[in-house]
Design a protein around this motif. Structure first.
Motif, PDB file in Angstrom:
ATOM      1  N   ALA A 156      12.056  11.126   7.886  1.00 16.14           N
ATOM      2  CA  ALA A 156      12.029   9.773   6.927  1.00 16.14           C
ATOM      3  C   ALA A 156      10.885   9.094   7.184  1.00 16.14           C
ATOM      4  O   ALA A 156      10.311   8.390   6.324  1.00 16.14           O
ATOM      5  CB  ALA A 156      13.138   8.810   7.507  1.00 16.14           C
ATOM      6  N   ALA A 157      10.109   9.107   8.289  1.00 17.49           N
ATOM      7  CA  ALA A 157       8.676   8.679   8.660  1.00 17.49           C
ATOM      8  C   ALA A 157       7.668   9.061   7.427  1.00 17.49           C
ATOM      9  O   ALA A 157       6.843   8.339   6.947  1.00 17.49           O
ATOM     10  CB  ALA A 157       8.220   8.864   9.909  1.00 17.49           C
ATOM     11  N   ILE A 158       7.858  10.421   7.226  1.00 19.00           N
ATOM     12  CA  ILE A 158       7.057  11.041   6.435  1.00 19.00           C
ATOM     13  C   ILE A 158       6.935  10.135   5.170  1.00 19.00           C
ATOM     14  O   ILE A 158       5.911   9.966   4.177  1.00 19.00           O
ATOM     15  CB  ILE A 158       7.267  12.604   6.045  1.00 19.00           C
ATOM     16  N   TYR A 159       8.154   9.723   4.527  1.00 13.97           N
ATOM     17  CA  TYR A 159       8.375   9.213   3.113  1.00 13.97           C
ATOM     18  C   TYR A 159       8.386   7.597   3.361  1.00 13.97           C
ATOM     19  O   TYR A 159       8.526   7.043   2.381  1.00 13.97           O
ATOM     20  CB  TYR A 159       9.757   9.759   2.501  1.00 13.97           C
ATOM     21  N   THR A 160       8.000   7.154   4.433  1.00 12.62           N
ATOM     22  CA  THR A 160       7.870   5.758   4.638  1.00 12.62           C
ATOM     23  C   THR A 160       6.487   5.286   4.525  1.00 12.62           C
ATOM     24  O   THR A 160       5.666   5.718   5.284  1.00 12.62           O
ATOM     25  CB  THR A 160       8.371   5.251   5.949  1.00 12.62           C
ATOM     26  N   PRO A 161       5.974   4.617   3.505  1.00 15.73           N
ATOM     27  CA  PRO A 161       4.683   4.372   3.319  1.00 15.73           C
ATOM     28  C   PRO A 161       3.784   3.514   4.552  1.00 15.73           C
ATOM     29  O   PRO A 161       2.773   3.940   4.704  1.00 15.73           O
ATOM     30  CB  PRO A 161       4.651   3.370   2.196  1.00 15.73           C
ATOM     31  N   PHE A 163       4.087   4.141   7.499  1.00 15.86           N
ATOM     32  CA  PHE A 163       3.595   5.125   8.613  1.00 15.86           C
ATOM     33  C   PHE A 163       2.157   5.861   8.195  1.00 15.86           C
ATOM     34  O   PHE A 163       1.409   6.320   8.722  1.00 15.86           O
ATOM     35  CB  PHE A 163       4.570   6.349   8.592  1.00 15.86           C
ATOM     36  N   GLY A 164       2.021   5.773   6.690  1.00 14.51           N
ATOM     37  CA  GLY A 164       0.744   6.248   6.288  1.00 14.51           C
ATOM     38  C   GLY A 164       0.546   7.756   6.232  1.00 14.51           C
ATOM     39  O   GLY A 164      -0.706   8.400   6.219  1.00 14.51           O
ATOM     40  N   ILE A 165       1.587   8.699   6.053  1.00  7.03           N
ATOM     41  CA  ILE A 165       1.417  10.033   6.429  1.00  7.03           C
ATOM     42  C   ILE A 165       1.380  10.603   5.297  1.00  7.03           C
ATOM     43  O   ILE A 165       0.104  11.372   5.405  1.00  7.03           O
ATOM     44  CB  ILE A 165       2.801  10.653   6.932  1.00  7.03           C
ATOM     45  N   ILE A 166       1.727  10.323   3.942  1.00  9.47           N
ATOM     46  CA  ILE A 166       1.443  10.858   2.893  1.00  9.47           C
ATOM     47  C   ILE A 166       0.219  10.370   2.480  1.00  9.47           C
ATOM     48  O   ILE A 166      -0.726  11.016   1.999  1.00  9.47           O
ATOM     49  CB  ILE A 166       2.406  10.648   1.884  1.00  9.47           C
ATOM     50  N   GLU A 167      -0.131   9.305   2.653  1.00 12.14           N
ATOM     51  CA  GLU A 167      -1.535   8.327   2.238  1.00 12.14           C
ATOM     52  C   GLU A 167      -2.751   9.120   3.176  1.00 12.14           C
ATOM     53  O   GLU A 167      -3.705   9.098   2.102  1.00 12.14           O
ATOM     54  CB  GLU A 167      -1.282   6.888   2.733  1.00 12.14           C
ATOM     55  N   ALA A 168      -2.485   9.557   4.210  1.00  7.40           N
ATOM     56  CA  ALA A 168      -3.664  10.171   4.836  1.00  7.40           C
ATOM     57  C   ALA A 168      -4.047  11.537   4.140  1.00  7.40           C
ATOM     58  O   ALA A 168      -5.220  11.870   4.507  1.00  7.40           O
ATOM     59  CB  ALA A 168      -3.174  10.453   6.316  1.00  7.40           C
ATOM     60  N   TYR A 169      -3.183  12.135   3.357  1.00  9.73           N
ATOM     61  CA  TYR A 169      -3.528  13.391   2.591  1.00  9.73           C
ATOM     62  C   TYR A 169      -3.926  13.213   1.156  1.00  9.73           C
ATOM     63  O   TYR A 169      -4.096  13.946   0.390  1.00  9.73           O
ATOM     64  CB  TYR A 169      -2.248  14.486   2.573  1.00  9.73           C
ATOM     65  N   ALA A 170      -3.937  11.727   0.782  1.00 15.10           N
ATOM     66  CA  ALA A 170      -4.150  11.375  -0.771  1.00 15.10           C
ATOM     67  C   ALA A 170      -5.312  11.827  -1.087  1.00 15.10           C
ATOM     68  O   ALA A 170      -5.648  12.311  -2.177  1.00 15.10           O
ATOM     69  CB  ALA A 170      -4.055   9.920  -0.993  1.00 15.10           C
ATOM     70  N   GLY A 171      -6.509  11.838  -0.563  1.00 17.60           N
ATOM     71  CA  GLY A 171      -7.705  12.078  -0.908  1.00 17.60           C
ATOM     72  C   GLY A 171      -8.133  13.643  -0.771  1.00 17.60           C
ATOM     73  O   GLY A 171      -9.301  14.377  -1.271  1.00 17.60           O
ATOM     74  N   ASP A 172      -7.210  14.314  -0.407  1.00 23.40           N
ATOM     75  CA  ASP A 172      -7.525  16.026  -0.312  1.00 23.40           C
ATOM     76  C   ASP A 172      -7.150  16.694  -1.544  1.00 23.40           C
ATOM     77  O   ASP A 172      -6.322  16.301  -2.216  1.00 23.40           O
ATOM     78  CB  ASP A 172      -6.534  16.323   0.824  1.00 23.40           C
ATOM     79  N   THR A 173      -7.953  17.252  -2.023  1.00 21.78           N
ATOM     80  CA  THR A 173      -7.734  18.209  -3.374  1.00 21.78           C
ATOM     81  C   THR A 173      -7.148  19.446  -3.147  1.00 21.78           C
ATOM     82  O   THR A 173      -6.623  19.841  -4.275  1.00 21.78           O
ATOM     83  CB  THR A 173      -9.067  18.389  -4.070  1.00 21.78           C
ATOM     84  N   GLY A 174      -6.861  19.770  -2.012  1.00 23.66           N
ATOM     85  CA  GLY A 174      -6.069  20.900  -1.644  1.00 23.66           C
ATOM     86  C   GLY A 174      -4.695  20.900  -1.574  1.00 23.66           C
ATOM     87  O   GLY A 174      -4.030  19.894  -2.343  1.00 23.66           O
TER      88      GLY A 174
END
Length: 281
Positions: A156-161, A163-174
């Motif tokens: 659930a933490a992965i999908y909770t903004p 926690f910033g988990i998904i956001e940490a990968y936002a700038g990655d083009t891969g």
């Protein structure tokens, strides 16, 4: 049972099984003999003695998925209800909903509806059930339920903004996010596979939970590594099967002749070790 049996002090010992009725009285037992360097399990009528600990047969608990007990053990000494069905139900329902989404049921592909379940039912409720399993002396149940409660909280933490988990990968083009989640699933596959090995002497229904869950985690890892929708749907199907296996075991732990006309009879897996021992004789 008499108070002297209740207050006995356990000792460390290794065990072999002997039926007292068939034991030879002409050869005395020598614990230092090279062929008998262990303490015995002796059966005497209604009693079973483990080394220096004596129990009534009726007080020994067999492997049973409804109580998350993977093998023969003394019954809990504390007067607490069985926490296993709560943990199993929490795990089953949360897994069921997420697996339906993985199957894209009714066109739903966004899994965020599961976040609330993962925090409060699959996470918190299952974690509490795991702690009570430890309180009643069930190490396996405590480790399994508490760990999967932690799994759902971390998922659930992965999908909770916040926690910033998904956001940490936002700038990655891969595809670092997908690969990272894939590694996450691999780790849970390894843990689940270890638990599965610990249920090989239990019941068919109990073993099936961890067997199908292992396959589910493995397929989810593959999905994140190669992006295959077909593999994701396969993972969803195995997740649904896992959920129903967990619900079945939860029902077995709650249903009895006092509250239901339909009760569950445990089907034990074959004991190959015991079979081989008889063949050697």
């Amino acid at each position: 049972m008499s108070s002297d049996l209740e207050n006995q002090v356990p000792q460390d010992h290794t065990l072999i099984i002997e039926d007292a009725a068939n034991a030879s009285s002409s050869v005395p037992y020598d614990p230092n003999h090279p062929e008998h360097p262990v303490t015995k399990v002796v059966t005497e009528g209604d009693y079973v003695t483990f080394g220096n600990e004596k129990y009534l047969r009726s007080e020994l608990v067999e492997a049973f998925g409804g109580s998350l007990n993977p093998g023969l053990s003394p019954a809990p000494k504390h007067n607490l209800a069985n926490p296993g069905p709560l943990g199993l139900s929490a795990f089953a329902l949360t897994t069921f909903v997420l697996s339906l989404i993985n199957c894209e049921a009714r066109g739903v592909t966004i899994p965020n509806i599961v976040v609330g379940l993962a925090y409060f039912y699959g996470g918190a409720a299952q974690l509490v059930a795991g702690m009570f399993e430890i309180a009643v002396g069930n190490t396996f149940g405590g480790v399994a339920l508490s760990s999967y409660g932690g799994f759902w909280g971390s998922w659930a933490a992965i999908y909770t903004p916040s926690f910033g988990i998904i956001e940490a990968y936002a700038g990655d083009t891969g595809k670092q996010l997908e690969y990272a989640v894939g590694l996450y699933c691999v780790a849970w596959f390894i843990f689940t596979f270890f638990l599965c090995l610990m249920t090989l002497k239990s019941t068919v229904a109990f073993f099936s939970i961890f067997f199908f869950l292992s396959i589910t985690f493995l397929l989810l890892a593959i999905t994140n590594f190669n992006g295959s929708v077909a593999v994701q749907k396969a993972a969803g199907v195995f997740g649904i099967i896992t959920a129903f296996c967990a619900w079945y075991n939860a029902y077995a732990g709650i249903a009895n002749e006092q509250n239901s006309y339909i009760t569950v009879k445990a089907i034990h897996l074959p004991d190959f070790q015991d079979k081989n021992r008889h063949n050697r004789k």
